[in-house]
Design an enzyme around this catalytic site. Structure first.
Site, PDB file in Angstrom:
ATOM      1  N   SER A 146     -11.318  -0.554   2.474  1.00  0.00           N
ATOM      2  CA  SER A 146     -10.505  -0.733   3.615  1.00  0.00           C
ATOM      3  C   SER A 146      -9.926   0.534   4.347  1.00  0.00           C
ATOM      4  O   SER A 146      -9.291   1.477   3.725  1.00  0.00           O
ATOM      5  CB  SER A 146      -9.397  -1.631   3.473  1.00  0.00           C
ATOM      6  OG  SER A 146      -9.915  -2.992   2.896  1.00  0.00           O
ATOM      7  N   GLU A 192      -5.383   3.796   5.409  1.00  0.00           N
ATOM      8  CA  GLU A 192      -5.169   3.905   4.299  1.00  0.00           C
ATOM      9  C   GLU A 192      -5.585   5.299   3.372  1.00  0.00           C
ATOM     10  O   GLU A 192      -4.800   5.663   2.716  1.00  0.00           O
ATOM     11  CB  GLU A 192      -5.867   2.550   3.502  1.00  0.00           C
ATOM     12  CG  GLU A 192      -5.120   1.476   3.747  1.00  0.00           C
ATOM     13  CD  GLU A 192      -5.840   0.239   2.524  1.00  0.00           C
ATOM     14  OE1 GLU A 192      -6.062   0.644   1.655  1.00  0.00           O
ATOM     15  OE2 GLU A 192      -5.750  -0.950   3.067  1.00  0.00           O
ATOM     16  N   ARG A 211       0.811  -1.177  -0.093  1.00  0.00           N
ATOM     17  CA  ARG A 211       0.063   0.081   0.006  1.00  0.00           C
ATOM     18  C   ARG A 211       0.774   1.364   0.049  1.00  0.00           C
ATOM     19  O   ARG A 211       0.435   2.319   0.380  1.00  0.00           O
ATOM     20  CB  ARG A 211      -0.894  -0.202   1.305  1.00  0.00           C
ATOM     21  CG  ARG A 211      -1.893  -1.169   1.325  1.00  0.00           C
ATOM     22  CD  ARG A 211      -2.750  -1.056   0.232  1.00  0.00           C
ATOM     23  NE  ARG A 211      -3.763  -2.142   0.121  1.00  0.00           N
ATOM     24  CZ  ARG A 211      -3.499  -3.688  -0.286  1.00  0.00           C
ATOM     25  NH1 ARG A 211      -2.526  -3.847  -0.773  1.00  0.00           N
ATOM     26  NH2 ARG A 211      -4.510  -4.576  -0.170  1.00  0.00           N
TER      27      ARG A 211
END
Length: 338
Positions: free
Chosen positions: A237, A332, A164
């Site tokens: 998410s 995130e 990520r």
């Protein structure tokens, strides 16, 4: 290209948060982009580049110029007997591009079906799902380097991909991605090892299974577990799966035998959803925001919450996980305004 003032952004972010841009421009070409940047510089305005709005939280209004990337295009390059390179404009809808590739018989990104957002935003987060990450197929990124003013091409290694993460996330404000290139295959083995996919496909796994069938399976699994942002506003998410040293995992395993972890090189990736669920957050709701009842990683804006409402809930979740497990959860999505 037309400059607009005081533009509401609630329909341009999947969390459905009410926020406004002081100035706003839609960008359909590289010339448009250069023009928007020149205007911002001449008028002393900071910029925010917006794709699908699926990975950010507006904590308040944006006092500057929002540039919405709408450069949508698809083309094939380097087509041969075993594969081809798919070139996507930054404004191309990611999910539709995945289906386009799968229907053409190419493999590599089918596990990334139904991830919201645009092609240009995908490398920033190095999007991933069901055992596959974008970096597995990405050849290069074309971007406008705001330091030099030049259009540059960065290969896979130069993108600095990690879980990520990427150079685009590490150096915010330097690059604006205009195009990406994916190297896809006609015969690459399908990635079916993820438990949810295995359970869904069951006996359907056969030599005849193709990329489109896998994409459809991924879509079905995601729809079963994750809320559609057009129905229940969310950004997918909200937290990364934390990676801890092996000794920390051993300690957690001793105290919590059911802890979920995935071995990495000299470390273990924990399932953030499990940690959050164990702290009792799954299905939680207050008057405005909450946690999805089928996926603890997903924070939802069910009744017109603000970005601050979402961030306060996220902070409470992080504190409870830290207190119980001694593990820090990183968010995130990016935070804008406020």
């Amino acid at each position: 290209m037309k400059l607009k003032e005081n533009v509401g952004l609630s329909a341009l972010n999947t969390l459905g948060v009410c926020a406004a841009a002081r100035f706003y421009m839609d960008v359909d070409s590289l010339d448009d982009l250069r023009g928007a940047l020149a205007w911002a510089e001449a008028n002393g305005q900071k910029i925010l580049v917006l794709g699908g709005g699926s990975n950010l939280v507006f904590a308040g209004d944006f006092d500057g110029l929002v540039i919405r990337m709408r450069m949508a295009s698809r083309r094939w390059e380097q087509v041969d007997g075993t594969g081809a390179t798919l070139v996507l404009g930054a404004g191309e809808n990611w999910h539709q591009a995945v289906l386009y590739a799968a229907r053409a018989g190419y493999r590599g990104v089918e596990n990334l079906a139904l991830i919201p957002g645009t092609a240009g935003a995908a490398p920033v987060q190095n999007i991933g799902a069901y055992g596959v990450e974008l970096c597995d197929t990405l050849l290069s990124v074309t971007a406008l380097d705001l330091e030099s003013g030049e259009l540059v091409k960065l290969d896979n290694a130069e993108c600095g991909f990690a879980y990520r993460d990427s150079v685009f996330k590490q150096s915010p404000g330097r690059y604006i991605i205009t195009e990406i290139r994916l190297r896809l295959s006609r015969d690459k083995p399908l990635q079916l090892g993820y438990r949810d996919l295995e359970e869904y496909l069951g006996e359907a796994v056969s030599p005849d299974l193709d990329a489109l069938a896998v994409a459809e399976a991924v879509m079905a699994v995601r729809r079963r577990k994750l809320p559609d942002p057009e129905i229940i506003p969310n950004v997918g998410s909200f937290f990364k799966n934390p990676v801890v040293p092996e000794e920390k995992f051993t300690e957690l395993k001793s105290a919590h035998p059911d802890v979920v972890g995935y071995p990495q090189v000299d470390s273990v990736k924990l399932a953030a959803a499990w940690l959050i669920d164990q702290c009792g957050w799954k299905g939680y709701r207050n008057l405005r925001v909450g946690v999805h009842n089928r996926q603890a990683l997903v924070l939802i804006n069910h009744s017109g919450g603000t970005g601050q409402d979402v961030l306060e809930l996220a902070s409470d979740i992080r504190q409870s996980v830290q207190k119980r497990f001694g593990v820090n959860l990183d968010m995130e999505p990016g935070i804008v305004g406020g």
